[in-house]
Design an enzyme around this catalytic site. Structure first.
Site, short mmCIF file in Angstrom:
data_model
loop_
_atom_site.label_atom_id
_atom_site.label_comp_id
_atom_site.label_asym_id
_atom_site.label_seq_id
_atom_site.Cartn_x
_atom_site.Cartn_y
_atom_site.Cartn_z
N ARG A 1 0.86 -1.18 0.09
CA ARG A 1 0.08 -0.04 0.07
C ARG A 1 0.79 1.09 -0.20
NH1 ARG A 1 -2.82 2.66 4.90
NH2 ARG A 1 -4.14 4.49 3.60
N HIS B 1 -3.11 10.96 0.98
CA HIS B 1 -2.58 10.76 2.41
C HIS B 1 -2.11 11.97 2.85
CE1 HIS B 1 -1.13 7.30 5.08
NE2 HIS B 1 -0.98 8.45 5.91
N GLU C 1 -7.86 8.20 6.62
CA GLU C 1 -8.00 8.81 7.82
C GLU C 1 -8.48 10.21 7.84
OE1 GLU C 1 -4.93 6.39 10.76
OE2 GLU C 1 -4.64 8.33 10.23
N ASN D 1 -8.02 1.48 9.95
CA ASN D 1 -6.71 1.63 10.82
C ASN D 1 -6.83 1.35 12.21
OD1 ASN D 1 -5.46 2.05 8.35
ND2 ASN D 1 -5.00 4.18 8.70
N TYR E 1 -5.16 1.28 15.71
CA TYR E 1 -3.96 1.28 16.80
C TYR E 1 -4.24 1.33 18.19
CZ TYR E 1 -1.26 3.00 12.87
OH TYR E 1 -0.75 3.16 11.62
N GLU F 1 -3.84 -0.36 8.10
CA GLU F 1 -2.67 0.00 9.02
C GLU F 1 -2.73 -0.70 10.51
OE1 GLU F 1 -1.58 4.11 9.49
OE2 GLU F 1 -2.00 4.34 7.49
#
Length: 451
Positions: free
Chosen positions: A80, A125, A170, A296, A298, A356
């Site tokens: 990616r 991004h 995001e 994503n 985290y 991610e």
């Protein structure tokens, strides 16, 4: 903890790694590239922790063959990457895209395919052309049309080889870190503006999906969201209500309109006059059906009430009992399972990809330059197990991209934070796989990795 085996995942499950253009490419003014909002933001005194910028970064623009060799050597199926809008349209718009910019990404994509890597392209991004920012940036509805034109141009040129497209990475970060907290480019501090930016990003996503499909029939298109399990700081009604509000703006504010439900009514009520202006047809454009949802993950967020606070009057507090990464983020692998099963239960996306997941630790090379990052290895093993639990719970999880292939420019943190499977010595640009990268390689080759 038992580490899963690659073969525990469904056939065709895509394993990959992720990068982004501004964080690794460098060559900020080469190849006809225009200035981005991050080029400009990094010039602001105090904006970046170590006073650095992405002007050189990992010099990927020149060293991409070596970097793709690293990815191939890991044994990943997919890579990616993101495309720098200012390399394609230096001024953000134009009748013709930059031939040099398109040629660079064409070489990059061909390099992936030659190495057996499936290209996954992210269109945005965070590196908006500065010329568009000077005309209002994402607060200006004209930027949505410019984004669709850019998406069409890139998909037209690369769509014969790139079959997976992500519109935005995001959008919460673009809107709120960039326009409310001011810690990301363009560095504004205006809550109402952030909400309007968020709306324009979502509308532009729908338009870009349509543009990609028009230019590259058969391509798959989706969006990547940063999502968090939300937990209340206490059982008290104030904290419980705050957690609900926070979930509304952190998660449902994106998931609801993308799935045809419009903005959540409780969030709109909480926002009052700060709510974004929505024009006729906008919500239908946002709800353009996607082929997949990128997530994503985290960490979870623990939320307390913040009476009198700005916006929706919530604050993030430490997650009890959780160990922390070097970034101060709580390590909670079970939050991944919780989040993915919640998304599947509430929204039923056609397919989900973890676009991610990774961690920052204080990597210290030994005398030979090798990083024995056991903490990152344990982090990945635990999160792979959490992903497998989600698959077994019925989540249509189709792939997992580790962040990141390389140490890189970590936005406002500059080069003080390292997420890479590969250590980068920025003074020499030497790359060397870390212990976690070697572990990941063993995992992908279906050897028996250590727990």
């Amino acid at each position: 903890m038992t580490t899963p085996d690659r073969h525990d995942f469904p056939p065709g499950f895509a394993w990959g790694c992720s990068t982004s253009s501004y964080q690794i490419e460098g060559a900020a003014r080469e190849g006809g590239k225009g200035e981005s909002i991050w080029d400009r933001f990094c010039q602001r005194p105090g904006a970046i922790r170590d006073g650095s910028s992405g002007a050189t970064a990992c010099d990927h623009y020149h060293r991409w063959p070596e970097d793709l060799d690293l990815a191939q050597g890991l044994g990943v199926d997919a890579y990616r990457f993101s495309i720098a809008w200012p390399r394609i349209f230096p001024d953000g718009v134009g009748e013709r895209p930059s031939a040099e910019g398109l040629a660079f990404y064409s070489r990059l994509v061909d390099g992936m395919l030659t190495r057996g890597l499936q290209p996954w392209a992210t269109l945005y991004h965070w590196d908006l052309p500065q010329a568009l920012q000077e005309r209002g940036g994402w607060l200006n509805r004209d930027t949505m049309a410019a984004f669709a034109d850019y998406a069409h141009a890139v998909a037209h040129h690369l769509g014969d080889r790139v079959k997976h497209w992500i519109t935005h990475n995001e959008p919460w970060c673009t809107a709120f870190l960039g326009h409310h907290e001011g810690v990301h480019a363009p560095g504004l501090r205006d809550f109402r503006a952030a909400l309007q930016v968020c709306h324009h990003l979502l509308v532009s996503h729908g338009d870009a999906v349509a543009a990609v499909r028009a230019a590259a029939p058969g391509a798959q298109a989706g969006i990547t969201l940063s999502l968090h399990p939300i937990r209340a700081a206490s059982a008290g009604p104030a904290d419980q209500a705050a957690a609900q509000r926070h979930d509304g703006l952190r998660n449902r504010w994106f998931l609801d309109p993308l799935h045809g439900r419009g903005y959540p009514a409780d969030v709109l009520a909480a926002l009052g006059d700060d709510a974004p202006r929505v024009e006729a047809g906008d919500l239908a454009r946002i709800a353009t059906p996607c082929d997949f949802l990128g997530v994503n993950y985290y960490f979870p967020e623990t939320i307390a009430d913040a009476p009198g606070g700005e916006g929706i009057a919530t604050r993030v507090v430490p997650t009890p009992g959780a160990p922390l990464t070097a970034f101060g983020w709580p390590i909670v692998p079970e939050g991944m399972t919780e989040l993915l099963t919640r998304v599947q239960r509430d929204y039923r996306p056609a397919a989900v990809y973890l676009t991610e997941n990774g961690a920052c630790f204080d990597d210290v090379p030994d005398a030979d330059g090798f990083v024995q990052d056991d903490a990152r290895q344990r982090f990945l093993a635990a999160h792979f197990a959490a992903a497998l639990r989600a698959v077994r719970a019925g989540v249509p999880l189709k792939g997992y991209f580790v962040w990141s292939l390389l140490d890189n420019f970590e936005w406002a943190e500059g080069y003080t934070r390292r997420f890479g499977l590969t250590h980068v010595d920025y003074a020499t640009q030497r790359r060397r796989l870390k212990a976690s990268g070697e572990w990941f390689r063993h995992f992908l080759r279906a050897e028996s990795p250590a727990p």
